[in-house]
Write an enzyme that holds these catalytic residues in place. Sequence first.
Site, PDB file in Angstrom:
ATOM      1  N   SER A 149       0.511  -1.366   0.309  1.00 11.43           N
ATOM      2  CA  SER A 149       0.278  -0.276   0.032  1.00 11.43           C
ATOM      3  C   SER A 149       0.675   1.001  -0.135  1.00 11.43           C
ATOM      4  O   SER A 149       1.740   1.022   0.503  1.00 11.43           O
ATOM      5  CB  SER A 149      -0.987   0.418   1.293  1.00 11.43           C
ATOM      6  OG  SER A 149      -0.043  -0.297   2.498  1.00 11.43           O
ATOM      7  N   LYS A 150       0.516   2.254  -0.209  1.00  8.77           N
ATOM      8  CA  LYS A 150       1.526   3.030  -0.906  1.00  8.77           C
ATOM      9  C   LYS A 150       1.179   4.189   0.255  1.00  8.77           C
ATOM     10  O   LYS A 150       2.239   5.372   0.309  1.00  8.77           O
ATOM     11  CB  LYS A 150       0.390   4.403  -2.151  1.00  8.77           C
ATOM     12  CG  LYS A 150      -0.791   4.935  -1.865  1.00  8.77           C
ATOM     13  CD  LYS A 150      -1.230   6.457  -2.477  1.00  8.77           C
ATOM     14  CE  LYS A 150      -2.809   6.612  -2.512  1.00  8.77           C
ATOM     15  NZ  LYS A 150      -3.252   6.737  -3.152  1.00  8.77           N
ATOM     16  N   ARG A 151       0.744   3.939   1.581  1.00  6.94           N
ATOM     17  CA  ARG A 151       0.595   4.172   2.894  1.00  6.94           C
ATOM     18  C   ARG A 151       2.883   3.621   3.166  1.00  6.94           C
ATOM     19  O   ARG A 151       2.945   4.512   4.325  1.00  6.94           O
ATOM     20  CB  ARG A 151       0.033   4.281   4.084  1.00  6.94           C
ATOM     21  CG  ARG A 151      -0.914   5.070   3.963  1.00  6.94           C
ATOM     22  CD  ARG A 151      -1.835   4.741   5.240  1.00  6.94           C
ATOM     23  NE  ARG A 151      -2.016   3.608   5.332  1.00  6.94           N
ATOM     24  CZ  ARG A 151      -2.084   2.588   6.447  1.00  6.94           C
ATOM     25  NH1 ARG A 151      -1.271   3.586   7.267  1.00  6.94           N
ATOM     26  NH2 ARG A 151      -2.778   1.460   6.568  1.00  6.94           N
TER      27      ARG A 151
END
Length: 477
Positions: free
Chosen positions: A246-248
């Site tokens: 995930s981009k987090r």
Amino acid sequence: MSKIRTRIAPSPTGSPHIGTAYAALFNYVFAKKNKGDFILRIEDTDRTRFVEGSEQEINEALSWLDLDTDESPLKKGNFGPYRQSERLEIYKEYIEKLLTAGKAYYCDCSEQRLLKVREEQQSRKENPHYDRKCRYDPPIKTNNAVVRLSVALDGETEVEDLIRGRIVFENKLIDDQVLMKSDGFPTYHLASVIDDHLMEISHVIRAEEWLSSTPKHVLLYQAFGWKLPHFAHLPLLRNQDKSKISKRKNPVAVEFYRREGYLPEALVNFLALMGWSMPHDQEIFTLEEMINNFTFDRIGTVGPVFDVQKLDWLNGEYIRALPDHELVKLLLSGFTKYSKDQVELIITLVKERLKKLSEFDKFVAYFFEEEFNPNVELIQVVSGHSKNDTIDKLNDLLLEAKRIENNNWGKKNLEDILKNKPDQIGWSKTNYFQTIRVCVSGTNQTPPLFDILEVIGKDKVLKRISANISELEKLSD
Ligand code: GLU
């Protein structure tokens, strides 16, 4: 045997995701191994998530990775790309067939009713599903209705997965899924199955997250009376903490990796190692080698961790394998502010340690920049001697260096002059040469010292040694 055809079917919802590149790689490799076709289909029926320009970016990312699709818009004379939004009439035609055959039905249940049914089911600890009201009590008006698939109430649906083997789903747990929305747009399930069939996709190779949709697709193929494609669900890429990528926690846009200066060949090699392995655990290999060695049984089911450190290491290996002139060309394509002459002057020196093209300027600034900040904390660490002793030795060095004629300022001569110094002054070689290294570069990790002294030049070397001496003098004893 009919022709092998694979596809990726990304939704144009933004900059292409690394997971799309991952699926593209395996689809491409399998198609090419079998002299087949690899197709791009843009699944753009969800207009609320549509992002202008995203299709172009998908094509560019694939082309950058050398995973060009057949029937691609970037190749002249072809008839792609396939955009689902341009195929709405086709889906309507096929939904009519299902309705006529009694395999699908209209449903006009309101949002509120569906919500209530769901809440009641949840309170009874049942899996939420549509209660099939309209299947038995058809709506009179159909203009605002959705169309649902009539799923068998009992029995099982099998999915034969090339990576995971046979998976059995109980039909009673499969919802009467919506196939066509009230606005006439197909759902993913319907459009995907119709397109895979019409585009003669022989192998549907996609991420694990679509596995739970696959029994629905199998039921749809059966409702149409169509031959099933083969399915293979690739393991999910994971963050370091094993959660779904995930981009987090991890950059996920292919474009990020391009801008950071990863070479496409290295990124492809890295993605290939995610869940797949080469015979003899060979780590560095070309796309061609992967194609030659590809089999599904070398893909694991455990989600591989996207380990950026490993990618950095691989990228460094690819950078070192490039001929200098190619590396210079790449750097000059937007990764450096320095001139061709400057880059050429130092490329062999820094190539050894470079992991990403975007790091280049930071790595080499000390060669070229006039401005220089002495790093006296580090000098004190590496010198291993008292401040005053260090200052004395640097002053001696300064005198010595001043005496060297400009035209004798070459690495060979510098080495001859300085190599016996540590013995003469009773310092270890490491302490002495690391001190000089930090004095002129600000860091203790550089290419060989005499090489960097030569390139930095007499003028700047003298200035930097003096600046370091002044800074050291300011420190309290
Ligand atoms: N549109 C889906 C996606 O965005 C396609 C999934 C599939 O490959 O069937 O990934």
